[in-house]
Design an enzyme around this catalytic site. Structure first.
Site, mmCIF file in Angstrom:
data_model
loop_
_atom_site.group_PDB
_atom_site.id
_atom_site.type_symbol
_atom_site.label_atom_id
_atom_site.label_comp_id
_atom_site.label_asym_id
_atom_site.label_seq_id
_atom_site.Cartn_x
_atom_site.Cartn_y
_atom_site.Cartn_z
ATOM 1 N N PRO A 51 0.811 -1.232 0.000
ATOM 2 C CA PRO A 51 0.000 0.000 0.000
ATOM 3 C C PRO A 51 0.838 1.274 0.000
ATOM 4 O O PRO A 51 0.450 2.275 -0.606
ATOM 5 C CB PRO A 51 -0.810 -0.095 1.296
ATOM 6 C CG PRO A 51 -0.725 -1.506 1.736
ATOM 7 C CD PRO A 51 0.512 -2.103 1.142
ATOM 8 N N GLY A 65 -1.648 -3.913 -11.848
ATOM 9 C CA GLY A 65 -0.680 -2.891 -12.234
ATOM 10 C C GLY A 65 -1.214 -1.493 -11.965
ATOM 11 O O GLY A 65 -2.412 -1.243 -12.052
ATOM 12 N N GLU A 120 0.328 3.194 -14.888
ATOM 13 C CA GLU A 120 -0.271 4.062 -15.904
ATOM 14 C C GLU A 120 -1.604 4.644 -15.443
ATOM 15 O O GLU A 120 -1.877 5.821 -15.651
ATOM 16 C CB GLU A 120 -0.510 3.299 -17.207
ATOM 17 C CG GLU A 120 0.513 2.249 -17.551
ATOM 18 C CD GLU A 120 1.862 2.789 -17.951
ATOM 19 O OE1 GLU A 120 1.936 3.874 -18.527
ATOM 20 O OE2 GLU A 120 2.868 2.108 -17.663
HETATM 21 MO MO1 MOS Z 1 5.597 3.439 -19.162
HETATM 22 S S1 MOS Z 1 4.999 4.580 -20.765
HETATM 23 O O1 MOS Z 1 4.793 2.075 -19.607
HETATM 24 O O2 MOS Z 1 7.244 3.306 -19.200
#
Ligand code: MOS
Length: 744
Positions: A636, A706, A709
């Site tokens: 976390p 993940g 992003e």
């Molecule tokens: Mo990031 S653009 O997946 O390094």
């Protein structure tokens, strides 16, 4: 297995080494007798080199070599298609001809004994050009959109054209509609650590200490460029000082460092300047997008059109998921997306954190916000009314989807109910304030990866993977995975990353490292445990001697017969008894059947509050909250850090970051951190990340989706929507500027 490391807010295992300066980054791998190389970049935007006079420069103090297209080695440039290379076009063949394709393209290289000498000589080198006028602006009539070839392949995640139903017809008939075009600036990655490579040849073998998010690809690319076997190239990159995608590819400076080292017959260090990082190391492409939405009067979407064009270079087709999210974010029977590329006289772009999604979701989520006002429906309620049961673009269920839970959690933490929905209705003394919201989504990628685990007689477990750690805390999270799988304290796990001779891993990008590398480490731990058990079972001195494999079990790092309460045997005992370490290597990849059956994405809801000075037009983000459904959260503390870091990137995208090109020669005019603005502490204020409890049994063995992003994805539209709420101005151009909110 025992579960006490995963889920804990462990501090970074490499934190102390980092803050005390004990770890080494690429440029710090100084080699004995090394020389220095400095790149000379083209000062025109397109054309031909007519003359390079290196005679005088060659005689300057300390200069070892001046290399240009006339005397550079002819390189093999064999095809190599890594996971990152655009699959259409050819990478820049550096110093192989007299052509200038974009401003800043390397045209010569100076090698000298010291950096100062190399810089002085590089500055003195005169290059003459026959220059033309480059096409660098999407609105230039000479810029012609093309179909991205790789996005026409069936099964590609990125589709040039995708549709269901009759979107145009539905739009024409819709009771309520919005139709808007937005223009998002080119951005450059600006990590703290510059690109750097130290190259050293030993006969035919090349070692590169090089900043890379993908060392096995750099190994393969450089081997292909120099026409040598991949095993003769070793790439080492144990630590990265931020990258955000710019170090996913092997850019020309790596090749140049290797050329220089060969020519100088000594190790050579090449570090890009901040300015050079705006030329040849990729950027987030500028995009122009149209989103049109049609809805019934009670807010049910009936038609959705998303058309987007992103820039690319003339020599490669860089593609990203610009319009992909629009096909599954909301329920809508009629959807049409179209993605095109605009080849310009520029270097090839590269993924920049949340590539495609961040830009595409901006267009979609600002349009959704606009629609909510057109309908007089709360923006969150509008999303709720269009929440899909399945991925309607792929016609399959989501492995899990927690978007509405994210909205519930985020709205509560943010205090959304205190918002007066009328634009320009909220103030804090003389400042206008506004609250905005947006959805976020990013695919849960799981690529093939491998890992090696070694159990030593001293109790230490060595784990090796070629993956990089650009800063999210990969050393730490992977240590947690190995510790839990083996039932050992984290202190006994020694992780090693970032060497091309380690078991291969996918690019450290695309938010796939936790899923891919974590699953591989998990598999390698299981394999090591089985080896250890087999050894013990065959060892007469062992308490489990002769037991069947399914008659024993591991618990807290000890092997016992099932149902046996004895202390059991530790890995180290088994290793010591056999007199040699146990080593296991394993691979992991996504189950093809799972991939066929489910649509797998992380989702999030992002809330932002801004204040706008009505007289000066200055905009400040007061606070923001992101709520994410991203599967299991391994750590976390690190997850929060990842997410707030991504949100900072979103502030940059919304309000600051823009690479400005001079239309005469394509020169980035703000190629430095004084004029290319990134958020600093005062721009950031209060950020919070929250995670909804999400258990996804399909996505991968660890249940992780993940986080790198998605944290950037919804932030810019949440801010733009907050700016609208504060000011009544719908700004469709990023970054939002003072004049955008001041103009009548
Ligand atoms: Mo990031 S653009 O997946 O390094």
């Amino acid at each position: 297995m025992s579960a006490n490391a995963i889920g804990r807010p462990l501090v970074r295992v490499d934190g102390r080494a980092k803050v005390t300066g004990a770890v080494r980054y690429a440029a710090e791998f100084n080699q004995k007798g090394q020389a220095y190389a400095v790149i000379v970049g083209a000062t025109v935007g397109i054309g031909r080199i007519t003359e390079i006079d290196s005679t005088a420069v060659s005689r300057m103090p300390g200069v070892i070599a001046v290399i240009d297209h006339l005397n550079a080695p002819r390189l093999a440039y064999r095809e190599h298609r890594g996971a990152i290379d655009p699959s259409v076009g050819e990478r820049l063949h550096v110093l192989q001809d007299d052509q200038v394709r974009f401003y800043g393209q390397p045209v010569a290289l100076v090698v000298a004994d010291t950096l100062d000498q190399a810089e002085r000589a590089a500055a003195a080198l005169r290059v003459t050009y026959a220059a033309g006028r480059p096409v660098v602006d999407p609105s230039d009539p000479k810029a012609q959109a093309v179909i991205p070839q790789a996005a026409t392949r069936p099964g590609s995640r990125i589709q040039a054209d995708k549709s269901r139903g009759d979107a145009d017809g539905a739009l024409a008939r819709a009771a309520v509609k919005v139709d808007a075009t937005c223009d998002l600036a080119r951005e450059n990655h600006n990590p703290m650590e510059p690109h750097a490579t130290v190259a050293a040849w030993n006969g035919d073998r090349l070692t590169l200490w090089s900043k890379s998010q993908f060392v096995v690809n750099e190994q393969a690319e450089i081997a292909a460029i120099f026409g040598i076997a991949a095993e003769n190239v070793q790439v080492i990159c144990p630590f990265i000082g931020g990258a955000f995608g710019t170090s996913l590819r092997t850019w020309p400076h790596v090749t140049l460092a290797a050329i220089a080292a060969r020519q100088a017959a000594r190790p050579v260090k090449l570090v890009l300047t901040r300015k050079q990082m705006f030329f040849t190391t990729g950027h987030r492409p500028r995009s122009v997008q149209r989103v049109a939405l049609g809805a019934t009067a009670d807010g049910k979407l009936t038609g959705l059109i998303h058309e987007g064009t992103g820039e690319t270079s003339r020599y490669e087709q860089f593609i990203e998921a610009l319009t992909s999210v629009s096909s599954f974010m909301y329920s809508c029977p009629n959807v049409r997306t179209r993605y095109r590329l605009l080849p310009l006289d520029t270097g090839t772009p590269i993924y920049m954190r949340a590539p495609g999604e961040a830009s595409g979701v901006f267009a979609l989520e600002c349009a959704m916000d606009e629609l909510s006002y057109a309908l007089g429906i709360d923006p969150i309620e509008l999303r709720r009314r269009n929440e899909p049961q399945i991925d309607e673009g792929e016609n399959k269920p989501f492995s899990s989807r927690s978007l509405m839970k994210c909205y519930d959690l985020g709205a509560e933490r943010f205090g959304w109910s205190r918002r007066d929905p009328r634009p320009r209705s909220m103030r804090d003394r003389r400042l206008l304030t506004g609250m905005g919201v947006a959805s976020a989504s990013y695919p849960a990628i799981h690529s093939p990866s491998s890992a090696r685990v070694r159990l030593l007689a001293n109790g230490i477990v060595e784990v090796e993977v070629a993956a990089s750690d650009m800063g999210p805390g990969t050393y730490t999270s992977m240590t947690q995975v190995a510790a839990d799988m083996l039932g050992l304290p984290v202190e006994q796990i020694h992780l090693a990353l970032g060497r091309s001779d380690f078991p291969p891993a996918p690019p450290h990008g695309g938010s796939q490292t936790m899923a891919s590398v974590g699953s591989a480490i998990r598999a390698a731990c299981i394999a090591a445990q089985e080896q250890a058990a087999r050894r013990a079972l065959a060892d007469r001195r062992s308490a489990v001697f002769g037991a069947p494999l399914d008659g024993v079990q591991w618990n807290e790092g000890r092997l016992r017969r099932r149902g046996d309460a004895s202390p059991g045997e530790r890995y180290r005992d088994i290793v010591a008894s056999a007199g040699q370490p146990i080593e296991a290597r394993a691979s992991s990849q996504r189950d093809a059947e799972v991939a066929r059956r489910y649509s797998m994405h992380a989702f999030g809801a992002v809330f932002a509050e801004v204040e706008v000075d009505p007289d000066l037009g200055t905009i400040r983000v007061r606070r923001a909250i992101g709520a994410y459904g991203a599967g299991r959260i391994v750590n976390p503390r690190l997850a929060t850090s990842q997410c707030t870091g991504g949100m900072v990137g979103g502030i940059g995208m919304a309000l600051m970051e823009r690479t400005v090109l001079d239309p005469r020669d394509g020169r980035p005019v703000n190629a430095h951190l004084a004029d290319y603005l990134v958020p600093v502490n005062l721009d950031v204020a209060r950020l919070e990340a929250h995670f909804v409890d999400e258990q996804d049994p399909h996505v991968n063995p660890l249940g992780v989706k993940g986080l790198g992003e998605i944290a950037l994805v919804g932030m810019a539209p949440a801010i733009a929507n907050a700016v609208f709420h504060a000011t009544g101005k719908r700004v469709r151009r990023l970054p939002i500027r003072i004049e955008d909110v001041l103009s009548p």
